[in-house]
Design a protein around this motif. Structure first.
Motif, PDB file in Angstrom:
ATOM      1  N   SER A  86       0.864  -1.176   0.000  1.00 60.31           N
ATOM      2  CA  SER A  86       0.000   0.000   0.000  1.00 60.31           C
ATOM      3  C   SER A  86       0.906   1.232   0.000  1.00 60.31           C
ATOM      4  O   SER A  86       1.627   1.472   0.974  1.00 60.31           O
ATOM      5  N   THR A  96     -14.982  -4.263  -6.633  1.00 60.41           N
ATOM      6  CA  THR A  96     -13.771  -4.699  -5.940  1.00 60.41           C
ATOM      7  C   THR A  96     -12.890  -5.550  -6.857  1.00 60.41           C
ATOM      8  O   THR A  96     -11.660  -5.401  -6.879  1.00 60.41           O
ATOM      9  N   LEU A 156     -11.166  -3.253  -9.401  1.00 64.64           N
ATOM     10  CA  LEU A 156     -10.055  -2.516  -8.804  1.00 64.64           C
ATOM     11  C   LEU A 156      -8.863  -3.428  -8.524  1.00 64.64           C
ATOM     12  O   LEU A 156      -7.707  -3.002  -8.616  1.00 64.64           O
ATOM     13  N   SER A 157      -9.123  -4.677  -8.184  1.00 69.72           N
ATOM     14  CA  SER A 157      -8.031  -5.631  -7.972  1.00 69.72           C
ATOM     15  C   SER A 157      -7.262  -5.856  -9.274  1.00 69.72           C
ATOM     16  O   SER A 157      -6.026  -5.941  -9.271  1.00 69.72           O
ATOM     17  N   GLU A 212      -5.118  -2.799  -9.817  1.00 70.56           N
ATOM     18  CA  GLU A 212      -3.945  -2.751  -8.959  1.00 70.56           C
ATOM     19  C   GLU A 212      -2.803  -3.581  -9.534  1.00 70.56           C
ATOM     20  O   GLU A 212      -1.646  -3.134  -9.560  1.00 70.56           O
ATOM     21  N   TRP A 256      -5.592   1.298  -1.442  1.00 69.68           N
ATOM     22  CA  TRP A 256      -7.030   1.091  -1.240  1.00 69.68           C
ATOM     23  C   TRP A 256      -7.478   2.098  -0.182  1.00 69.68           C
ATOM     24  O   TRP A 256      -7.082   1.999   0.982  1.00 69.68           O
ATOM     25  N   ASN A 257      -8.310   3.061  -0.585  1.00 68.67           N
ATOM     26  CA  ASN A 257      -8.551   4.229   0.257  1.00 68.67           C
ATOM     27  C   ASN A 257      -9.963   4.221   0.833  1.00 68.67           C
ATOM     28  O   ASN A 257     -10.895   4.798   0.265  1.00 68.67           O
ATOM     29  N   PHE A 264     -15.619   1.107  -4.175  1.00 68.20           N
ATOM     30  CA  PHE A 264     -14.427   1.471  -3.417  1.00 68.20           C
ATOM     31  C   PHE A 264     -13.626   2.475  -4.230  1.00 68.20           C
ATOM     32  O   PHE A 264     -13.986   2.789  -5.378  1.00 68.20           O
ATOM     33  N   MET A 268      -9.428   4.153  -4.951  1.00 68.26           N
ATOM     34  CA  MET A 268      -7.985   3.958  -4.880  1.00 68.26           C
ATOM     35  C   MET A 268      -7.272   5.271  -5.141  1.00 68.26           C
ATOM     36  O   MET A 268      -7.572   5.955  -6.124  1.00 68.26           O
TER      37      MET A 268
END
Length: 261
Positions: free
Chosen positions: A74, A184, A187-188, A191, A203-204, A231, A233
């Motif tokens: 992170s 999710t 976003l994964s 990343e 991850w914010n 979510f 980021m």
């Protein structure tokens, strides 16, 4: 034919076709286009020649992907530099290939892609949080907001966005089958792609809380109406380099074959 999830393909003297009256049953997964070794099948106007070929030799090794996953961090320190829009477009487009419930692909990405816009969002967030604290409209559960505002007002410390130059918000229609899970997963994917491209992400959860608490923020970034925030980021070029993986304690794995009956 056998790989079609909804079994709508038939074959006889002619090449495979959709069974009579089954046209509306197609879910658009394009398995038929992807699985045919000779590229003989097109669907929904897609030409298999426009797809990328998949060969084992072109895929990274298990060890490489394993290192990528184990080495993720992170990131909370960033260079004061915008990420090129062309690279962002490439990463985001690829990330949106992630699987979704019912294959609906309704995840939307909202991107703060310029540092100047991010600075405005950062200051507006602090102003909204400070006003909410003064008015007493923030629940006690959000006590961290007070620390965040005090850090900003006293030291101009950004404890929320961590001075990241960019923010990525994933959302999906509220009525979709699984908006939180879909966003999710997308976003994964982002990343991992971002990590390979040399970017750092965070991850914010605090950004998500702020977006849910303060409508002004959603309006500022143009979050589509009717969208459920999944979510967010923070991301950008990292100002820190990690030289090794960390050593997490072993996590329990339940093997069904070893569970007492």
């Amino acid at each position: 034919m056998t790989d079609c999830p909804v079994n709508i393909l038939v074959i006889g003297a002619e090449p495979p076709t959709v069974g009579a009256g089954r046209e509306n049953d197609c879910i658009g997964c394009q398995h038929c286009l992807a699985v045919c070794p000779t590229g003989a099948v097109s669907v929904q106007g897609k030409n298999p020649d426009d797809s990328l070929p998949l060969h084992d030799a072109a895929l990274p090794s298990l060890e490489t992907v394993e290192l990528l996953v184990k080495g993720r961090r992170s990131v909370r320190r960033y260079r004061d530099e915008d990420v090129d829009r062309v690279l962002l477009q490439r990463l985001l487009t690829s990330a949106l290939q992630a699987p979704t419930a019912r294959n609906n692909h309704q995840v939307a990405f909202t991107v703060v892609d310029r540092r100047s816009d991010m600075d405005r969002l950062r200051r507006l967030t602090m102003e909204c949080a400070a006003e909410a604290l003064r008015a007493g409209t923030v629940a006690a559960d959000y006590g961290y907001l007070r620390q965040m505002v005090e850090g900003w007002q006293r030291y101009e410390a950004d404890l929320l966005y961590r001075w990241a130059p960019h923010l990525l918000v994933a959302s999906a229609p509220r009525e979709s089958a699984a908006p939180f899970q879909d966003t999710t997963i997308a976003l994964s994917y982002f990343e991992l792609l971002a990590r390979v491209a040399g970017l750092g992400v965070l991850w914010n959860g605090m950004a998500v809380i702020a977006l849910r608490l303060f409508p002004e923020l959603r309006q500022t970034i143009g979050l589509p109406d009717g969208q459920q925030i999944g979510f967010a980021m923070s991301f950008g070029w990292p100002a820190v380099t990690y030289h090794r993986t960390v050593q997490h304690d072993s996590v329990p794995i339940c093997w069904v074959s070893e569970t007492p009956s």
